[in-house]
Design an enzyme around this catalytic site. Sequence first.
Site, PDB file in Angstrom:
ATOM      1  N   CYS A   1      -3.109   0.985   1.275  1.00 35.56           N
ATOM      2  CA  CYS A   1      -1.945   1.649   2.547  1.00 35.56           C
ATOM      3  C   CYS A   1      -2.989   2.213   3.452  1.00 35.56           C
ATOM      4  CB  CYS A   1      -1.292   3.043   1.919  1.00 35.56           C
ATOM      5  SG  CYS A   1      -0.109   2.812   0.964  1.00 35.56           S
TER       6      CYS A   1
ATOM      7  N   ASN B   1      -2.589   7.483   1.622  1.00 29.08           N
ATOM      8  CA  ASN B   1      -3.175   6.157   0.982  1.00 29.08           C
ATOM      9  C   ASN B   1      -4.099   6.563  -0.303  1.00 29.08           C
ATOM     10  OD1 ASN B   1      -6.284   4.482   2.074  1.00 29.08           O
ATOM     11  ND2 ASN B   1      -4.725   3.951   0.787  1.00 29.08           N
ATOM     12  N   GLY B   2      -3.493   5.988  -1.225  1.00 32.81           N
ATOM     13  CA  GLY B   2      -4.211   6.441  -2.621  1.00 32.81           C
ATOM     14  C   GLY B   2      -3.052   6.514  -3.606  1.00 32.81           C
TER      15      GLY B   2
ATOM     16  N   TYR C   1     -13.698  -6.274  -0.086  1.00 35.95           N
ATOM     17  CA  TYR C   1     -12.351  -7.011   0.384  1.00 35.95           C
ATOM     18  C   TYR C   1     -11.461  -6.436   1.175  1.00 35.95           C
ATOM     19  CZ  TYR C   1      -7.977  -9.464  -0.366  1.00 35.95           C
ATOM     20  OH  TYR C   1      -6.830 -10.023  -0.058  1.00 35.95           O
TER      21      TYR C   1
ATOM     22  N   GLY D   1      -1.576  -3.067   4.303  1.00 36.37           N
ATOM     23  CA  GLY D   1      -0.079  -2.767   3.817  1.00 36.37           C
ATOM     24  C   GLY D   1       0.851  -3.670   4.701  1.00 36.37           C
TER      25      GLY D   1
END
Length: 476
Positions: free
Chosen positions: A18, A118-119, A258, A44
């Site tokens: 995210c 985010n997480g 990545y 995302g």
Amino acid sequence: MKNPLEIIGTDDHFHDECGVFGIHSHPEAANIVYLGLHALQHRGQESAGIATSDGERLHVEIGMGQVGEIFKPERLACLPGTIGIGHVRYSTAGSSDLKNAQPMRVRCHKGEIAVAHNGNLVNADRLRTNLESDGSIFTSSSDTEVILHLIARSHQKRIEDAVVDALMQVKGAYSLVFLTKDIMIGVRDPMGFRPLSLGRLDGAYVLTSETTALDLVGATFERDIEPGEIVIVRGQEIESFHPFPAAAPHACIFEYVYFARPDSLLWGRNVSRVRKSLGMELAREAPADADIVIPIPDSGIYAAMGFAAQSGLPYDHGLVRSHYIGRTFIEPSQSIRHFGVRLKLNPVREVLKGKRVVLVDDSIVRGTTSRKLVTMVKEAGAREVHMRISCPPTIGPCYYGVDTPVRAELIASSHTVEEIREHIRADSLAYLSLAGMLRAVGEENGFCTACYTSKYPLEFPRERAQQLALFEKSRA
Ligand code: SF4
């Protein structure tokens, strides 16, 4: 309907997670958040949302799909105010539907509050069960809603104190941006799994998952939010404190490999440079007797450049990526060889013909795509294909906010490098070592490397631990 691309398996990477963004005290808050989310779109693509405050109340617009599809000018016009936060989502916890899209907003006796996360929380299920048995009613399956319930139930009067109170009870990976009617709060979990940076635009404070979003909106980078740090932005004032017990930092190393955009400055280092260093280390550790270095685009580009620079071999593009595949639901009835992969990547015969090729990528997850690509490159005329991977074998799933297949689906969890080489039909295969990866990022400590080592820095849910134990037992 299931996308045939998924069936064919063109996407053999861990999925993104995210992205969060926020700005305080800007006359065009909604438009700036919209642009920030555009720059974070790679993190995302399932849903996106923006929440703004006009000083009295919050306004929220969310939708399924990509930022540009959801937010047309008329929708942005429904988001008045000078404070705004936004979110792009790939579901890592909770199913993929609008109920789980963010920012999530609640109204409670402390006022309205919205959050972008985010997480992934590792104790969300237990907290949720406790909250539900105490009467809380959840409207989504997202772990983020647990945080909002804990804030609503906190006895602290000030919202910022309630946020701390709530976060003291959760465990896991979180970079969060909160919005109330007058303040913006940014938080990074004590281990700092996910990034969060602070910038400034015309005096307004900006919070973002990645610095590339600062570049797009014309903001300057100030600093990273530290692990365990909370910042509270009121107008053009910012307050910072560290309320959590200190923990050893464990930034996600896969952000470098990545996830993060190559133009981002992540934890003090430019991502594309780190990726080149990974390729250089790989060339030192696992050179190949070959004629040319070819990246698998886009993920292998920078590592391949590093490999070529270190090895002295020429670098070229022997696979060309289509950037416009979007959603494809039609597969021709007359079967086309490597159809799924070919939709995304097409070999350039003139570059590959008669060559001994080093094919560079950043990971092999299930092995399905690598096998198709090696075959495709050979059929395009390559004499030999030497596969090189710019990180160690991926042997474990992630519980900290990255969507990964279960361990049993990770080819390296149950196969040796030689078995994987045979499976993907390469002439040789080598991965970068863990030591090589750490050398390339320039630090030995401070990173989570659990998907390569199975050394998880934070305990994960019991049922998953049991699955893992069963799996390990079945392998013994
Ligand atoms: Fe990142 Fe892997 Fe750790 Fe997950 S397990 S946080 S993907 S390094």
